[in-house]
Motif scaffolding. Structure first.
Motif, PDB file in Angstrom:
ATOM      1  N   TRP A  29       5.398   7.139   5.720  1.00 46.58           N
ATOM      2  CA  TRP A  29       4.845   6.207   6.491  1.00 46.58           C
ATOM      3  C   TRP A  29       3.727   6.804   7.898  1.00 46.58           C
ATOM      4  CZ3 TRP A  29       6.508   0.599   6.458  1.00 46.58           C
ATOM      5  CH2 TRP A  29       6.129   0.197   7.493  1.00 46.58           C
ATOM      6  N   THR A  37      -0.496  12.315   7.274  1.00 45.98           N
ATOM      7  CA  THR A  37       0.087  11.789   6.083  1.00 45.98           C
ATOM      8  C   THR A  37      -0.509  12.376   4.811  1.00 45.98           C
ATOM      9  OG1 THR A  37       0.042   9.661   7.013  1.00 45.98           O
ATOM     10  CG2 THR A  37       0.054   9.369   4.888  1.00 45.98           C
ATOM     11  N   CYS A  47       2.636   7.114  -0.170  1.00 44.09           N
ATOM     12  CA  CYS A  47       2.339   6.974   1.187  1.00 44.09           C
ATOM     13  C   CYS A  47       2.138   5.326   1.697  1.00 44.09           C
ATOM     14  CB  CYS A  47       0.916   7.536   1.554  1.00 44.09           C
ATOM     15  SG  CYS A  47       1.014   9.258   1.145  1.00 44.09           S
ATOM     16  N   PHE A  48       2.449   5.462   3.088  1.00 43.87           N
ATOM     17  CA  PHE A  48       2.386   3.827   3.235  1.00 43.87           C
ATOM     18  C   PHE A  48       1.510   4.007   4.856  1.00 43.87           C
ATOM     19  CE2 PHE A  48       2.862   0.022   5.905  1.00 43.87           C
ATOM     20  CZ  PHE A  48       2.765  -0.881   5.035  1.00 43.87           C
ATOM     21  N   LEU A  71       6.056   1.338  12.738  1.00 48.69           N
ATOM     22  CA  LEU A  71       6.803   0.490  11.543  1.00 48.69           C
ATOM     23  C   LEU A  71       6.780  -0.831  11.819  1.00 48.69           C
ATOM     24  CD1 LEU A  71       9.864   3.160  11.736  1.00 48.69           C
ATOM     25  CD2 LEU A  71       8.135   2.795   9.857  1.00 48.69           C
ATOM     26  N   SER A 123       6.693  -5.042   6.035  1.00 47.22           N
ATOM     27  CA  SER A 123       6.275  -4.227   5.083  1.00 47.22           C
ATOM     28  C   SER A 123       7.637  -3.354   4.839  1.00 47.22           C
ATOM     29  CB  SER A 123       5.353  -3.249   5.733  1.00 47.22           C
ATOM     30  OG  SER A 123       4.169  -3.986   5.934  1.00 47.22           O
ATOM     31  N   ILE A 175      12.472   7.483   4.068  1.00 44.20           N
ATOM     32  CA  ILE A 175      11.021   7.254   4.776  1.00 44.20           C
ATOM     33  C   ILE A 175      10.919   8.364   5.960  1.00 44.20           C
ATOM     34  CG2 ILE A 175      10.004   6.099   6.839  1.00 44.20           C
ATOM     35  CD1 ILE A 175      10.730   3.333   5.434  1.00 44.20           C
ATOM     36  N   THR A 225       8.288   9.287   8.837  1.00 46.01           N
ATOM     37  CA  THR A 225       7.186   8.717   9.847  1.00 46.01           C
ATOM     38  C   THR A 225       6.600   9.900  10.155  1.00 46.01           C
ATOM     39  OG1 THR A 225       8.259   8.842  11.961  1.00 46.01           O
ATOM     40  CG2 THR A 225       8.646   7.137  10.491  1.00 46.01           C
TER      41      THR A 225
END
Length: 561
Positions: free
Chosen positions: A65, A76, A92-93, A104, A108, A122, A124
């Motif tokens: 994330w 990322t 990936c987000f 966050l 989502s 997850i 981050t």
């Protein structure tokens, strides 16, 4: 380095930075990766790596994330490519800046939880350190959560399974000023170390060459204006080495080419003012996936991705010009209110608030916060804040926290949201705080006697000096570019450009050859200048890089007669 390979002016510059003697100079000019501290000095690093190894064993889905700025995109991309090279693909987000905002968000997270298998993790990057409620939501939705971040942690830590952030007060890692991508890179070092020890390596197909990912660290660290000293200097210097080589990632090669930049000599200013804005444009205009695709593209797709990114940046520049004109109009109509801080709200583009605020800081040298008006009827005003050197923006905002819904950031830059009904209260509170901290703002004036090294313009393009300037790289935050002054420079020619003839370019008299120069916002001081007359000049060096060629010119900082 032999003494004859160090120009006296650069030796003086290093002395002023506290770097004396051969050994200290060598360590500074030629840092090595062995100088890096261990990743396991970072609090929770071991815990985080164990969670990842557990995810490998259980074939869990891993989601990176990220954030939509350069640091976040770099981090990322780095983790995505690292896991891909390792042999464990991840997804990936990156949230949409315009619709979802920073960090966050529960909507989502809920969607990802529904799409993911039972076991999911997850990680981050460049975010998460303040997302207490969202991480609690993620835990209830079945996620394990590792936070890697570099922003100032809140007093109450988030309920993540591991928090990897050197800024934590009880973190023994010796260098506190890594970028988000720097923290992500350290996580990669630790993962590789653990995977290929204790016979774990037999389950993994490839052993990644970590040095190949260091250009991402270099770009993200420079773009996020992190101090370019100690650990960051080692990381960025190594990143420059790969950027200038054939080993550079295809997407980065294409981005430099479409930006019109040569990779033969990597200069921090070119990254900060040409490469980084193009990457940021994607996130600012709500299309961060284009930047991510560019960074992670293979040779076949790199050109088309880079071309789209450059096109977005051109669009961004047009919107920025309109927003700045609007902001200047508001400030000029409210000048008495803007002596100590600038806080304005109007129909500005949500993704470009920080750029507008930064330009106001440049022009007025006071803290500036630009809000976009509540066009969707949410009752919330979104803002971006910037501050001049010396002013602690994060501390100032903390004094006004009773009027702020959310905020986060650094000393020099922050994002925040305020309820519309509290806007005037916040404005008054922040202005009072700015007055209290006014004395902390560093002066922008340059004193030739204390801030500059005397060097005649005729010697400014000495080959040894130019070589040393490249060796000083990366130059920037906490590692300033040398400033020089010549008390008796002569102009051969000069011409003005830009609105109101604010900028100037031309030729300076040299001994064996004349020297090109450019000066920004010094046009008023040269408006009545005559060629052949003698002027005092403060200048620095500017490296022009285009495709396969490069050259040097001088950049005028100040001039007087």
């Amino acid at each position: 380095m032999k003494e004859k390979e160090l120009h006296p002016a650069i030796e003086e510059h290093l002395k002023r930075q506290g770097i004396y003697g051969y050994k200290k100079r060598e360590a500074f000019l030629h840092p090595t990766l062995k100088d890096l501290p261990s990743p396991f000095l970072m609090k929770d690093m071991g815990k985080g790596v164990e969670l990842i190894l557990s995810a490998f064993r259980e074939k869990a889905q891993i989601i990176i994330w990220g954030d939509y700025d350069v640091d976040g995109i770099s981090a990322t991309s780095l983790l995505f490519l690292f896991f891909k090279e390792l042999g464990y693909p991840v997804s990936c987000f990156i949230p949409n800046r315009l619709d979802e905002g920073y960090g966050l968000n529960c909507d989502s997270l809920e969607k990802l939880a529904q799409e993911s298998p039972a076991k999911k993790l997850i990680i981050t990057v460049d975010c998460g350190i303040s997302n207490h409620d969202e991480i609690l939501f993620a835990k209830k939705a079945g996620f394990d959560v590792i936070v890697t971040d570099h922003h100032t942690p809140p007093e109450k830590p988030v309920p993540a399974d591991a928090i990897i952030n050197p800024r934590q007060t009880d973190c023994p890692f010796p260098f506190k000023w890594l970028a988000g991508v720097g923290v992500a890179f350290y996580l990669c070092i630790a993962i590789r170390n653990m995977v290929f020890s204790n016979n774990n390596g037999k389950t993994i197909f490839n052993k990644p060459n970590l040095k190949l990912f260091m250009p991402f660290v270099a770009i993200g660290t420079i773009a996020d204006v992190m101090p370019l000293t100690e650990t960051n200097r080692v990381l960025v210097k190594a990143g420059f080495e790969i950027l200038s080589s054939d080993q550079c990632q295809a997407g980065l090669k294409a981005l430099f080419e479409y930006s019109g930049l040569s990779r033969s000599t990597i200069i921090s200013e070119n990254i900060a003012f040409q490469v980084a804005p193009a990457i940021n444009a994607a996130g600012r205009l709500g299309q961060p996936e284009i930047a991510l695709r560019t960074f992670t593209a293979n040779k076949d797709g790199a050109d088309s991705c880079a071309e789209k990114l450059i096109s977005l940046n051109k669009k961004r520049k047009k919107i920025c010009a309109c927003d700045l004109e609007k902001a200047l109009g508001i400030v000029s109509n409210n000048l008495p209110e803007c002596n100590d801080s600038i806080i304005i709200c109007d129909r500005f583009h949500d993704g470009l608030l920080g750029i507008t605020a930064a330009r106001l800081v440049d022009l007025y040298h006071v803290p500036a916060i630009v809000f976009s008006s509540d066009q969707k009827g949410t009752g919330q005003l979104k803002g971006s804040a910037r501050a001049p050197a010396g002013f602690d923006l994060y501390r100032a905002l903390s004094h006004c926290s009773r009027f702020i819904k959310t905020y986060g950031g650094h000393k020099a830059a922050a994002g925040l949201s305020v309820k519309a009904e509290y806007f005037e209260h916040f404005k008054a509170c922040f202005n009072e705080t700015a007055i209290q901290y006014q004395d902390t703002i560093e002066s922008v004036s340059v004193n030739p006697a204390t801030d500059c090294i005397e060097l005649a313009v005729s010697e400014a393009l000495d080959p040894v000096l130019l070589k040393n300037l490249v060796q000083l790289e990366p130059l920037g935050e906490a590692n300033p570019k040398p400033l020089f002054y010549d008390p008796s420079a002569q102009f051969v020619s000069l011409s003005f450009f830009g609105s109101e003839r604010k900028h100037v370019r031309g030729i300076l008299r040299g001994t064996y050859r004349n020297i090109p120069f450019i000066g920004f916002s010094v046009g008023d001081k040269l408006n009545k200048a005559l060629t052949g007359k003698t002027f005092g000049l403060i200048y620095s060096h500017l490296h022009d890089s285009y495709r396969f060629s490069s050259s040097w010119k001088l950049k005028i900082v100040n001039v007087w007669q």
